[in-house]
Scaffold this active site. Structure first.
Site: not given
Ligand code: NAD
Ligand code: DAU
Length: 349
Positions: A12-13, A37, A140-142, A165, A168-169, A195, A220, A288
């Site tokens: 995604f990002i 993946t 991540t802020d998590e 998760y 590990s981050k 994001n 859900p 969760r």
């Molecule tokens: P995502 O799950 O959409 O994408 C992860 C990508 O990493 C995928 O393309 C996957 O194929 C690749 N990948 C996984 N394991 C791998 C490996 N062993 N070797 C090579 N490639 C591999 O994740 P995202 O939401 O785009 O997040 C990207 C980064 O940003 C992550 O590090 C996440 O922790 C961080 N982040 C995400 C958010 C969010 O809201 N999504 C917010 C803050 C930080």
């Molecule tokens: O804060 C940054 C993080 O945001 C990133 O580091 C993670 O990679 C990213 O997945 C995200 O984590 P969250 O757990 O906050 O995101 P998620 O979209 O899974 O859930 C957002 C909120 O919505 C959370 O409080 C759980 C809730 N939720 C999520 C799903 C998938 C629901 O209520 N129902 C659902 O089905």
């Protein structure tokens, strides 16, 4: 910043970042290492498939031989590390994968960067690196854990992760810090809030709710739906990372966020109303385990020190996002067939 290794650039990002960089830095050469993946998707990169400035490499960040070979071949001056297992719910059922990918994978990249960038790689006391090199860890802020009703995460908030998760981050961040402190590697760590935007896999709240609304399936909502996240449009995350690459001080952490706190249920209702559906679709489900109640980012450091600010309001970002998913139903159909169905059944069955 000319030869950039981007990991996880089919996710995604990462894929949004590849698009952003090609626009913003037309001279840059990008190598995109991704294991494809379930979360990696070449359709996210289809429109740039023939762009000579972007090279896709199918491979694993834990494969040290491959990573070193790529450093030899492309002589990177910058690494932007996105690749990760990123979904909290999956980390509850498969924690080990998160630790190997997120911690060991990060260490593999750091070691390769150190070996290739250090002027005297065999001298353990030397801290001299080639000029202009930078390793950026997308965190991540998590890692900060959960907030109560008041306050925001700053860069000095103690790390206190609650899920496999986020643990590990946080582990990966500490390894990055150690490579800076012990070896002098020029690193940056960014910690962004949630994001949203194009190309997000529909396991995450916003695309999942859009997809379920479009297909008239139940929505859900975990627990009481009053958990709070601080939402940022993905392009703003990309511009913040580029800003840190250009101006960030080595060894520093920068929080990224746009002051957009929303309760989950507000987001779900916004999506329902935007798509002209009924709130009857909402289904409250079991919470969760270990669910963090609230996240909120204090973005004072990156805004005042580096001059970054988000370009999108939440309203504009959500309107763009919903429109994108409405226009890309084929993209959604492709990723929600097959393995997604069994994931969904297991998760929400
Ligand atoms: P995502 O799950 O959409 O994408 C992860 C990508 O990493 C995928 O393309 C996957 O194929 C690749 N990948 C996984 N394991 C791998 C490996 N062993 N070797 C090579 N490639 C591999 O994740 P995202 O939401 O785009 O997040 C990207 C980064 O940003 C992550 O590090 C996440 O922790 C961080 N982040 C995400 C958010 C969010 O809201 N999504 C917010 C803050 C930080
Ligand atoms: O804060 C940054 C993080 O945001 C990133 O580091 C993670 O990679 C990213 O997945 C995200 O984590 P969250 O757990 O906050 O995101 P998620 O979209 O899974 O859930 C957002 C909120 O919505 C959370 O409080 C759980 C809730 N939720 C999520 C799903 C998938 C629901 O209520 N129902 C659902 O089905």
């Amino acid at each position: 910043m000319n030869r950039i290794l981007i990991t996880g650039g089919a996710g995604f990002i990462g894929s949004n970042f590849v698009h952003y960089m090609l626009q913003r830095f037309p001279e840059a050469q990008l190598v995109n290492l991704d294991a494809l993946t379930y979360a990696g998707n070449l359709e996210n990169l289809a429109d740039i498939a023939s762009d000579p400035r972007h090279r896709f490499v199918h491979g694993d960040i834990r494969d040290a031989a491959l990573v070193n070979r790529l450093f030899d071949e492309f002589d990177f001056d910058t690494v932007v590390h996105f690749a990760a297992e990123s979904h909290v719910d999956r980390s509850i059922t498969e924690p080990e994968l998160f630790l190997t990918t997120n911690v060991v994978g990060t260490q593999t990249l750091l070691e390769a960067a150190k070996r290739h960038w250090k002027i005297a790689p065999d001298d353990k006391y030397s801290r001299e690196y080639r000029p202009g090199v930078r390793y950026l860890q997308v965190s991540t802020d998590e890692v900060y854990g959960a907030l109560g009703r008041e306050g925001k995460f700053t860069e000095t908030t103690p790390i206190s992760p609650n899920s496999p998760y986020s643990a590990s981050k946080a582990g990966a961040d500490l390894v990055v810090r150690a490579y800076h402190e012990t070896f002098g590697l020029p690193v940056s760590i960014t910690r962004c809030s949630n994001n949203y935007g194009p190309y997000q896999f529909p396991e995450k709240l916003i695309p999942l709710m859009i997809h379920n609304c479009q297909t008239d399936q139940p929505l859900p909502v975990y627990g009481d739906g009053m958990q709070i996240r601080d939402w940022l449009y993905v392009e703003d995350h990309c511009s913040a990372i580029a800003t840190v690459l250009e101006k960030g001080r080595p060894g520093e952490v920068y929080n990224i966020g746009g002051n957009n706190e929303k309760a989950n249920i507000e987001i779900v209702k916004l999506i329902i109303h935007s798509l002209g559906k009924s709130e009857d679709l909402i289904k409250y489900v079991k919470d969760r385990p270990g669910h963090d109640r609230r996240y909120a980012i204090d973005n004072g450091k990156i805004t005042s020190e580096l001059g970054w600010k988000p370009a999108y309001t939440f309203e504009d970002g959500m309107a763009k996002t919903i429109a994108w998913y409405m226009e890309h139903t084929e993209w959604m159909e492709h990723i929600t067939s097959g393995a997604y169905q069994s994931y969904y059944q297991k998760m929400y069955g």
